[in-house]
Design a protein around this motif. Structure first.
Motif, PDB file in Angstrom:
ATOM      1  N   ASN A  52       1.999 -40.924 131.952  1.00 58.25           N
ATOM      2  CA  ASN A  52       1.545 -39.684 132.580  1.00 58.25           C
ATOM      3  C   ASN A  52       0.368 -39.070 131.817  1.00 58.25           C
ATOM      4  O   ASN A  52       0.231 -37.848 131.726  1.00 58.25           O
ATOM      5  N   ASP A  58       3.860 -33.312 134.450  1.00 58.75           N
ATOM      6  CA  ASP A  58       3.862 -31.936 134.968  1.00 58.75           C
ATOM      7  C   ASP A  58       4.351 -31.992 136.417  1.00 58.75           C
ATOM      8  O   ASP A  58       3.786 -32.715 137.250  1.00 58.75           O
ATOM      9  N   THR A  59       5.390 -31.266 136.743  1.00 58.74           N
ATOM     10  CA  THR A  59       5.945 -31.282 138.093  1.00 58.74           C
ATOM     11  C   THR A  59       6.253 -29.859 138.564  1.00 58.74           C
ATOM     12  O   THR A  59       6.365 -28.929 137.759  1.00 58.74           O
ATOM     13  N   ARG A  60       6.431 -29.719 139.872  1.00 56.85           N
ATOM     14  CA  ARG A  60       6.798 -28.418 140.444  1.00 56.85           C
ATOM     15  C   ARG A  60       8.181 -27.997 139.955  1.00 56.85           C
ATOM     16  O   ARG A  60       8.434 -26.814 139.698  1.00 56.85           O
ATOM     17  N   GLU A  61       9.054 -28.984 139.798  1.00 52.52           N
ATOM     18  CA  GLU A  61      10.416 -28.673 139.383  1.00 52.52           C
ATOM     19  C   GLU A  61      10.513 -28.289 137.916  1.00 52.52           C
ATOM     20  O   GLU A  61      11.211 -27.333 137.549  1.00 52.52           O
ATOM     21  N   TYR A  62       9.799 -29.023 137.051  1.00 52.02           N
ATOM     22  CA  TYR A  62       9.944 -28.814 135.600  1.00 52.02           C
ATOM     23  C   TYR A  62       8.757 -28.081 134.970  1.00 52.02           C
ATOM     24  O   TYR A  62       8.831 -27.717 133.791  1.00 52.02           O
ATOM     25  N   HIS A  79      13.912 -40.033 144.905  1.00 49.44           N
ATOM     26  CA  HIS A  79      12.655 -39.513 145.451  1.00 49.44           C
ATOM     27  C   HIS A  79      12.448 -39.878 146.914  1.00 49.44           C
ATOM     28  O   HIS A  79      11.522 -39.358 147.552  1.00 49.44           O
TER      29      HIS A  79
END
Length: 372
Positions: free
Chosen positions: A285, A246-250, A127
């Motif tokens: 999370n 929750d992520t932009r990638e996944y 990261h």
């Protein structure tokens, strides 16, 4: 005639005088026979007192054996007994055997252990590489070296790490200088979520893991360790998790967080029946909803405060996705969510720290060997 009467009177007077002098018994004794054996017994005291050298001492509270021909009821015998008693009173009493109270067996106090634990998302090296949104931060290994000093300086003996990538694991072990064990460690993806423990404080009894759904439902084996405190013999379960975010990638991962949480609920429900205190660290999370789901089945409470699952769902307020929790009967104190500048340099999460006290009376099965 008168002379005869005088003679009879003289005889009567003599008989009367003899009767008085003889105590009323004017019959001649028969040789070798007597109607009352006690009358011929000598008037001597019936109570006897042993000398200092005598070993024939009657037991305290026992009655001395009767003496044949006992005439203690007669005045002469009572007088003789009184004289003997008075003589004994002028003599130092016999020193008999002193009864000693039997010492009570010593019982060891119940085992109690106190220690400090933490949950620490160290922000994975991937990261902060060039081209990432956190490229301004130092490298993962540099940040991990600082994180290791932080753990040692704060006397943290048990810590759950998340996002601890291979170069960071190596940096930790190198900087720790043999002070800590690490599981699972190694070079696989499972090692990203590892537990570290002070080797002079804890010994690993049994390593283990449980598969937890991660991004996209792909399972990661996350650690479930049985650790024994070296000083007290108290044994605990230490667990550590990282549920998907929750992520932009996944994209949205709510489905897999729910699946992960369900696995954790099942695990905690099973572990609580073993009789060992259970501890949980992790980046879930998820805020209070995660804790409320696991607290009841696992009989857990949060280090942040509240009564945990025994009161429905009682937990201190505040926003947090990083958690320390433990069995209801452990004691948490000095809880801190460290968001200091030092921590912000190392990672993008606060470090959660708490002091723990375990009394073995609350967990009778937890002492698996004598303290050493």
């Amino acid at each position: 005639m008168v002379g005869k009467l005088g003679l009879v009177g003289a005889v009567a007077v003599a008989w009367l005088l003899t009767f008085v002098v003889m105590g009323g018994d004017v019959m001649p004794a028969l040789s070798g026979h007597h109607d009352d054996p006690a009358a011929s017994a000598p008037l001597t005291p019936t109570a006897t007192y042993p000398s200092r050298s005598s070993s024939n001492v009657p037991a305290p509270g026992s009655t001395p054996p009767a003496t044949p021909g006992d005439t203690t009821g007669s005045p002469a015998s009572q007088a003789g007994g009184a004289a003997s008693a008075e003589a004994a009173a002028r003599t130092a009493p016999l020193a008999g055997q002193t009864l000693q109270a039997r010492p009570k067996p010593r019982r060891s106090p119940p085992a109690v252990v106190e220690f400090r634990m933490a949950t620490f998302n160290v922000l994975g090296s991937s990261h902060t590489r060039k081209g990432t949104k956190r490229a301004q931060k130092a490298s993962g290994s540099a940040r991990m070296a600082r994180a290791t000093s932080y753990v040692i300086d704060n006397d943290i003996t048990l810590v759950g790490f998340q996002e601890m990538q291979p170069d960071q694991r190596s940096a930790f072990l190198r900087s720790a200088g043999g002070r800590y064990g690490l599981y699972p460690g190694g070079s696989t993806l499972d090692g990203d979520n590892s537990i570290a423990w002070r080797l002079d404080t804890w010994e690993l009894v049994k390593p283990g893991s449980v598969p937890i759904p991660y991004f996209g439902g792909h399972a990661r084996n996350m650690p479930v360790l049985l650790l024994r405190n070296k000083a007290t013999g108290i044994t605990i379960y230490a667990t550590n998790f990282h549920n998907p975010a929750d992520t932009r990638e996944y994209g949205k991962q709510g489905k897999w967080r729910a699946a992960a949480k369900a696995r954790e609920v099942t695990l905690f429900n099973e572990l609580k029946d073993d009789g060992f205190p259970v501890f949980v660290t992790g980046d879930m999370n998820e805020t209070q909803s995660w804790f409320c789901a696991v607290a009841g089945p696992g009989d857990l409470k949060a280090a942040a405060g509240g009564e945990g699952g025994r009161a429905g769902c009682s937990v201190a307020g505040g926003y947090r996705i990083d958690w320390i929790a433990g069995s209801h009967d452990v004691q948490f104190t000095n809880y801190v969510e460290d968001k200091s500048g030092t921590v912000k340099w190392m990672t993008d999460h606060p470090v959660m720290i708490a002091d723990v006290r375990i009394d073995s009376r609350d967990f009778p099965k937890s002492v698996t060997r004598a303290a050493g």
